[in-house]
Design an enzyme around this catalytic site. Sequence first.
Site: not given
Ligand SMILES: NC(=O)c1ccc[n+]([C@@H]2O[C@H](COP(=O)([O-])OP(=O)(O)OC[C@H]3O[C@@H](n4cnc5c(N)ncnc54)[C@H](O)[C@@H]3O)[C@@H](O)[C@H]2O)c1
Length: 343
Positions: A104, A126, A168, A210, A220, A224, A228, A231, A235, A247
């Site tokens: 939990r 999140k 972003e 942020k 949210e 918050r 967006n 977005h 999206h 993204h």
């Molecule tokens: N929790 C939240 O509030 C929140 C907010 C925004 C996005 N997200 C989530 O985050 C994800 C997107 O994150 P992202 O853009 O980091 O993409 P990702 O996690 O898919 O990573 C993208 C690619 O970059 C590679 N990578 C990461 N760090 C690296 C580095 N230092 N050198 C070389 N390669 C590297 C990874 O292996 C992957 O192949 C999505 O799933 C999205 O839904 C969450």
Amino acid sequence: MRTIPVSAENTYQIEVDVDWRTSLVDWTEGRSNVLIICSENFPVDTEFPTIQIPDGESGKTVSTLQNLWQKFAEHQIGRDDLIVAIGGGAITDVTGFAAATWLRGIDWIAIPTSLAGMVDASIGGKTGINSDAGKNLIGSFHSPKAVLIDTTWLETLTPRDTAAGLAEVIKCGFIQDLQILDLLRSKKLLDVINDNQLLVELIFRAASVKAEVVSQDFRESFKREILNYGHTLGHAIEKHSKYQLRHGEAISIGLCFAAELSQIKNGLSPHLVALHYEILESMGLPTRYPASAWTELELLMNSDKKNRVGQLRFVGLTATGECNRIENPNSKELFMAYERIAL
Ligand SMILES: NC(=O)c1ccc[n+]([C@@H]2O[C@H](COP(=O)([O-])OP(=O)(O)OC[C@H]3O[C@@H](n4cnc5c(N)ncnc54)[C@H](O)[C@@H]3O)[C@@H](O)[C@H]2O)c1
């Protein structure tokens, strides 16, 4: 090192510009077990037991969670132990959710390795996974004990992924921190990639925006929602491109659309609208999308979970750093804004 406080269910800090190995030591003292979770594509060498999981959206699944729960059981992870997520946003999202659900909720630390992870995904509590019903629909709010940002990770990030993360950062400039825009003006993507001090400053500023917003509105409501900005269409474009666009690339186009809509609905100055294109394009980001996609994009926007109670709504700008909510703009206004960004 610079720190940013975040107040969520608990108060914690984002540590910016640290050596992650050194910073992690403080968090591991007194724990019987520390388990590192990282990506199969981007493995990390550490002294602690490490579990590699599939990366990206394909790793944010129930089967990854089941695998993690199994490993937590094998390593006898208890309430006083620590899970450490090292990777992009996908890795921190799924690992944070595994930590939220084990016993939990147990302690975890986020060590983001992508720029998008450093300024966005690892902040705000999140956590979650995807399902057949859509992206990020299953999850929980479960903040890490700390976010450790070490910019040396960025040396291996592709220019495309750096640019996607900068979308972003630029968004944070328009919604709250003007200085971000000043720092990026007349710069090109390579100038940013090759200037670690500038990168650290941009990360600090965007992460602060942020952190401040989520601290005021952890679960949210409207405050918050300003995160967006760009977005709602972003999206839809991400989905329409079948996730071929990053993204941040989809958000970049969404930001220009939101600026155009803000001009139509709020009278946002043409100069500020033009600044969106100027800064995003100088970072190598796309700002336009095919005209023929509009009908489908409108349908996709209307089905987005963020557009509550059947109302299509957007975050708009009235001036730099001043946001409002644009509710139910009519089809003509939306199309007019889209025509301005259409290819
Ligand atoms: N929790 C939240 O509030 C929140 C907010 C925004 C996005 N997200 C989530 O985050 C994800 C997107 O994150 P992202 O853009 O980091 O993409 P990702 O996690 O898919 O990573 C993208 C690619 O970059 C590679 N990578 C990461 N760090 C690296 C580095 N230092 N050198 C070389 N390669 C590297 C990874 O292996 C992957 O192949 C999505 O799933 C999205 O839904 C969450």
